[in-house]
Motif scaffolding. Sequence first.
Motif, mmCIF file in Angstrom:
data_model
loop_
_atom_site.group_PDB
_atom_site.id
_atom_site.type_symbol
_atom_site.label_atom_id
_atom_site.label_comp_id
_atom_site.label_asym_id
_atom_site.label_seq_id
_atom_site.Cartn_x
_atom_site.Cartn_y
_atom_site.Cartn_z
ATOM 1 N N ARG A 50 0.834 -1.210 0.000
ATOM 2 C CA ARG A 50 0.000 0.000 0.000
ATOM 3 C C ARG A 50 0.867 1.257 0.000
ATOM 4 N NH1 ARG A 50 -2.141 3.504 3.731
ATOM 5 N NH2 ARG A 50 -4.191 4.395 3.194
ATOM 6 N N GLU A 51 1.900 1.254 0.836
ATOM 7 C CA GLU A 51 2.796 2.418 0.908
ATOM 8 C C GLU A 51 3.541 2.632 -0.400
ATOM 9 O OE1 GLU A 51 4.066 2.483 5.619
ATOM 10 O OE2 GLU A 51 4.982 1.003 4.295
ATOM 11 N N LEU A 52 4.011 1.542 -1.001
ATOM 12 C CA LEU A 52 4.757 1.658 -2.250
ATOM 13 C C LEU A 52 3.855 2.100 -3.400
ATOM 14 C CD1 LEU A 52 7.025 -1.517 -2.012
ATOM 15 C CD2 LEU A 52 7.755 0.864 -1.799
ATOM 16 N N ALA A 53 2.625 1.570 -3.439
ATOM 17 C CA ALA A 53 1.693 1.955 -4.497
ATOM 18 C C ALA A 53 1.383 3.449 -4.434
ATOM 19 C CB ALA A 53 0.421 1.126 -4.394
ATOM 20 N N LEU A 54 1.200 3.959 -3.241
ATOM 21 C CA LEU A 54 0.950 5.389 -3.077
ATOM 22 C C LEU A 54 2.189 6.204 -3.437
ATOM 23 C CD1 LEU A 54 -1.071 5.398 0.279
ATOM 24 C CD2 LEU A 54 -1.939 5.944 -2.006
ATOM 25 N N ARG A 55 3.332 5.725 -3.028
ATOM 26 C CA ARG A 55 4.587 6.451 -3.277
ATOM 27 C C ARG A 55 4.886 6.582 -4.759
ATOM 28 N NH1 ARG A 55 10.299 5.113 -0.207
ATOM 29 N NH2 ARG A 55 11.671 6.418 -1.464
ATOM 30 N N PHE A 56 4.663 5.496 -5.520
ATOM 31 C CA PHE A 56 5.006 5.503 -6.944
ATOM 32 C C PHE A 56 3.789 5.736 -7.844
ATOM 33 C CE2 PHE A 56 8.319 2.551 -5.109
ATOM 34 C CZ PHE A 56 9.305 3.524 -5.064
ATOM 35 N N GLU A 57 2.638 5.965 -7.223
ATOM 36 C CA GLU A 57 1.416 6.317 -7.942
ATOM 37 C C GLU A 57 1.033 5.266 -8.988
ATOM 38 O OE1 GLU A 57 2.197 10.240 -9.484
ATOM 39 O OE2 GLU A 57 1.793 11.198 -7.568
ATOM 40 N N VAL A 58 0.971 4.011 -8.538
ATOM 41 C CA VAL A 58 0.551 2.908 -9.397
ATOM 42 C C VAL A 58 -0.480 2.082 -8.635
ATOM 43 C CG1 VAL A 58 2.702 2.769 -10.695
ATOM 44 C CG2 VAL A 58 2.441 1.430 -8.584
ATOM 45 N N SER A 59 -1.179 1.217 -9.363
ATOM 46 C CA SER A 59 -2.148 0.335 -8.727
ATOM 47 C C SER A 59 -1.424 -0.770 -7.968
ATOM 48 C CB SER A 59 -3.073 -0.275 -9.777
ATOM 49 O OG SER A 59 -2.355 -1.198 -10.582
ATOM 50 N N ARG A 60 -2.139 -1.423 -7.067
ATOM 51 C CA ARG A 60 -1.539 -2.520 -6.302
ATOM 52 C C ARG A 60 -1.124 -3.663 -7.224
ATOM 53 N NH1 ARG A 60 -3.416 -2.220 -0.803
ATOM 54 N NH2 ARG A 60 -2.542 -4.277 -0.385
ATOM 55 N N GLU A 61 -1.939 -3.968 -8.255
ATOM 56 C CA GLU A 61 -1.600 -5.055 -9.171
ATOM 57 C C GLU A 61 -0.353 -4.723 -9.982
ATOM 58 O OE1 GLU A 61 -1.231 -8.531 -10.732
ATOM 59 O OE2 GLU A 61 -2.709 -8.071 -9.169
ATOM 60 N N THR A 62 -0.233 -3.465 -10.421
ATOM 61 C CA THR A 62 0.968 -3.034 -11.149
ATOM 62 C C THR A 62 2.193 -3.166 -10.255
ATOM 63 O OG1 THR A 62 -0.260 -1.514 -12.551
ATOM 64 C CG2 THR A 62 2.088 -1.080 -12.284
ATOM 65 N N LEU A 63 2.047 -2.769 -9.012
ATOM 66 C CA LEU A 63 3.158 -2.868 -8.078
ATOM 67 C C LEU A 63 3.546 -4.323 -7.845
ATOM 68 C CD1 LEU A 63 4.943 -1.236 -6.004
ATOM 69 C CD2 LEU A 63 3.317 -2.074 -4.303
ATOM 70 N N ARG A 64 2.548 -5.202 -7.724
ATOM 71 C CA ARG A 64 2.844 -6.618 -7.469
ATOM 72 C C ARG A 64 3.627 -7.238 -8.621
ATOM 73 N NH1 ARG A 64 -3.151 -7.242 -5.412
ATOM 74 N NH2 ARG A 64 -2.860 -6.773 -3.194
ATOM 75 N N GLN A 65 3.331 -6.817 -9.855
ATOM 76 C CA GLN A 65 4.081 -7.341 -10.992
ATOM 77 C C GLN A 65 5.548 -6.931 -10.896
ATOM 78 O OE1 GLN A 65 2.435 -6.432 -14.838
ATOM 79 N NE2 GLN A 65 4.072 -7.477 -15.943
ATOM 80 N N ALA A 66 5.795 -5.687 -10.499
ATOM 81 C CA ALA A 66 7.174 -5.225 -10.322
ATOM 82 C C ALA A 66 7.878 -6.011 -9.225
ATOM 83 C CB ALA A 66 7.181 -3.732 -10.001
ATOM 84 N N LEU A 67 7.176 -6.247 -8.123
ATOM 85 C CA LEU A 67 7.764 -7.000 -7.011
ATOM 86 C C LEU A 67 8.033 -8.448 -7.396
ATOM 87 C CD1 LEU A 67 5.639 -5.677 -3.991
ATOM 88 C CD2 LEU A 67 7.959 -5.017 -4.629
ATOM 89 N N ARG A 68 7.121 -9.052 -8.169
ATOM 90 C CA ARG A 68 7.318 -10.439 -8.592
ATOM 91 C C ARG A 68 8.601 -10.574 -9.408
ATOM 92 N NH1 ARG A 68 1.540 -10.634 -9.191
ATOM 93 N NH2 ARG A 68 1.711 -9.965 -11.364
ATOM 94 N N GLU A 69 8.847 -9.625 -10.304
ATOM 95 C CA GLU A 69 10.055 -9.704 -11.123
ATOM 96 C C GLU A 69 11.316 -9.534 -10.270
ATOM 97 O OE1 GLU A 69 10.355 -7.520 -14.684
ATOM 98 O OE2 GLU A 69 8.601 -8.479 -15.608
ATOM 99 N N LEU A 70 11.277 -8.643 -9.312
ATOM 100 C CA LEU A 70 12.436 -8.446 -8.442
ATOM 101 C C LEU A 70 12.695 -9.666 -7.566
ATOM 102 C CD1 LEU A 70 11.779 -4.725 -7.469
ATOM 103 C CD2 LEU A 70 13.712 -5.578 -8.809
#
Length: 256
Positions: A50-70
Amino acid sequence: MEFPYGQDPGAPIRSGVPEHGRIPKYYAAKVEIAALLAELGEGEVLPTERELALRFEVSRETLRQALRELILEGRLRRLGRGTVVAGPKLEQPLSLASYTEGVRGQGRKPGRHLVSLDRFPCPPALAGDLGLEVGDAVWHMERVLLADDERVGLESTYVAVERAPDLATGFEPDSSFYAYLHERLGIGFGDADERLETVLATPREALLIGTPGALPMLLIHRLSRDTEGRPLERVRSLYRGDRFSFTTHLGTAAPR
């Protein structure tokens, strides 16, 4: 001299961003998170989704895709209900050095856990590699590879019983097989052929190593020979793609 774009020479040029600048939102978030990881350091807990999605102004699903790759790249790892910054990958040399030597050389504690040690008649598919007749006795030893007690791989070793007749009673399964052959049996390694490929673990392999089935693995097939050129062992080594990289030294080839 500064490197182009102010980046490390080992990184993707322009951080993987095309010249036209149009990139998927998840990748932009991934680049931002990667920069954050460098600030946090190994073992630090990542802020919540939630904090990261707000910080980078993306949806939670978009953020999860980035995290999955990392996570798949080994830059993040799950710890309980949180996510932490992962340490550097283990560098394993593509050489006749053993796994034990490679891990110990990086200040880590190597180890192995025995899964099985079986004796069986040599099948046709293995006879040629080991220089045996079909039906000759062969050992198969399967072990989980450990680094600081973390499961990082799975190794299957095939060797003729005549080369190591007392393997079941005279060998400590958590120690180096290469050291056993050299120090106890007087067998020296001469050379080897290796083939490396990327695979996904089978359900059984993923369970033994403790990884999700979708995690890419690095698979090495090795056929070793002794100092007299005789076939010695055939090894199938599976390494976690998020925890390992491989290194080698290349010399100058003779002109053709």
